[in-house]
Design a protein around this motif. Structure first.
Motif, short mmCIF file in Angstrom:
data_model
loop_
_atom_site.label_atom_id
_atom_site.label_comp_id
_atom_site.label_asym_id
_atom_site.label_seq_id
_atom_site.Cartn_x
_atom_site.Cartn_y
_atom_site.Cartn_z
N ARG A 245 -12.29 2.22 -8.39
CA ARG A 245 -11.96 2.96 -7.18
C ARG A 245 -12.36 4.43 -7.31
N GLY B 290 -11.87 8.36 -6.34
CA GLY B 290 -10.96 9.37 -5.83
C GLY B 290 -11.62 10.73 -5.85
N GLY C 140 -6.48 -0.78 2.20
CA GLY C 140 -7.82 -0.25 2.23
C GLY C 140 -8.19 0.53 3.47
N HIS D 173 -2.28 1.94 3.94
CA HIS D 173 -3.46 2.36 3.20
C HIS D 173 -3.76 1.47 2.00
N LEU D 174 -2.74 0.84 1.44
CA LEU D 174 -2.98 0.01 0.28
C LEU D 174 -3.79 -1.23 0.61
N ARG E 259 -10.99 6.69 -1.85
CA ARG E 259 -9.72 5.99 -1.62
C ARG E 259 -8.50 6.91 -1.75
N TYR E 260 -8.65 7.99 -2.51
CA TYR E 260 -7.48 8.84 -2.75
C TYR E 260 -7.94 10.24 -3.14
N ASP F 106 -2.09 1.55 -12.91
CA ASP F 106 -3.46 2.02 -12.77
C ASP F 106 -3.80 2.89 -13.98
N LEU G 39 -6.22 7.21 2.88
CA LEU G 39 -6.17 7.94 1.63
C LEU G 39 -4.75 7.98 1.05
N ALA G 40 -4.67 7.97 -0.27
CA ALA G 40 -3.42 8.22 -0.97
C ALA G 40 -3.57 9.54 -1.73
N THR H 142 -5.16 1.32 -5.31
CA THR H 142 -5.69 1.25 -3.95
C THR H 142 -6.49 -0.03 -3.74
N SER I 258 -9.56 3.59 -11.86
CA SER I 258 -9.75 4.61 -10.83
C SER I 258 -10.46 5.81 -11.45
#
Length: 259
Positions: A58, A60, A145, A142-143, A106-107, A4, A148-149, A259, A30
């Motif tokens: 994505r 975050g 969707g 979570h991956l 997402r994170y 990423d 949260l990460a 994510t 991200s």
């Protein structure tokens, strides 16, 4: 091999702007979007979320200390319970704008002084993770969707707190920052701590291919990461990010969101 590429964005306030977020969002996968505490305001949060969703990037939550004057880079004595509340507050604020734009958060990635403090202090790390659990709950899938990460430095209290709570953790490496021999980021005030673009490209490839980064002393240190950060406020940040993305692509690294 997949990595990423992330950047800290939405870090203006009012009439003041930092970096070219629109251009950066054409490069990264991200976006760590400021949530109004260290930087950002409602209009900037909305606009950055809209751009991220439109470009398939994505979203975050870049949560930080409540410190607009110090850009979140000052060490503040914030009690864990207060930090938990402030983290949840920032998450909820950004999620509202992400949903309005047709996306979602997402994170989470702590910012600045909080990033370093929570990496070293288990109580602060637990406070960040507790807010994440209250926001969305731990979800092992979570991956796909559904949760949260936590994005942060590997081998720290942040990783331990996330693992113990059932929150997925993603290690982060920095293309444009040098490390200490112990594997933490060298303070910005230290000569050589911020890398020039040529060195940042070399470092990004080293992290992705070899799991190693440069130290301020000229040696290397192990960095366990699945995401590489290019700071949006670095000199020539957009051009640096383009060169890093191109170098990763050319070396056979698949650049894709975690994510």
């Amino acid at each position: 091999m997949a990595f990423d590429l992330n950047s800290d964005l939405g870090e203006g306030f009012g009439a003041w702007r930092m970096g070219d977020d629109a251009a950066m969002l054409d490069i990264v996968t991200s976006a760590n979007i400021a949530c109004g505490f260290h930087a950002g305001d409602p209009s900037i949060m909305r606009r950055t979320c809209e751009l991220a969703v439109a470009k398939g990037v994505r979203i975050g939550a870049h949560v930080g200390y409540r410190d607009l004057v110090g850009f979140g880079r000052r060490a503040l004595a914030v009690a864990p319970q207060e930090l938990r509340d402030e983290t949840l507050y920032q998450l909820g604020s950004l999620e509202a704008f992400a949903r309005a734009a047709g996306g979602r958060v997402r994170y989470v990635k702590p910012h600045g002084a909080l990033y370093h403090a929570a990496a070293a202090d288990r109580e602060l790390a637990d406070a960040v993770v507790a807010a994440m659990r209250e926001f969305g709950g731990p979800t092992p899938d979570h991956l796909d969707g559904t949760g949260l990460a936590l994005l942060g430095p590997s081998g720290t209290q942040l990783e331990s707190a996330a693992r113990d709570a059932g929150i997925a953790f993603v290690g982060e490496g920095f293309a444009d920052r040098a490390y200490t021999p112990s594997g933490i980021l060298a303070p910005r005030s230290q000569p050589g701590a911020v890398l020039w673009p040529d060195d940042a490209v070399v470092q990004a490839l080293s992290i992705a291919r070899d799991g190693k980064a440069a130290t301020v002393g000229g040696d290397t240190v192990a960095v366990r990461a699945a995401s590489i950060c290019v700071h949006g406020d670095s000199p020539a940040a957009v051009e640096m990010a383009r060169r890093i993305r191109s170098a990763l692509d050319d070396s056979g690294v698949t650049v894709t969101a975690f994510t």
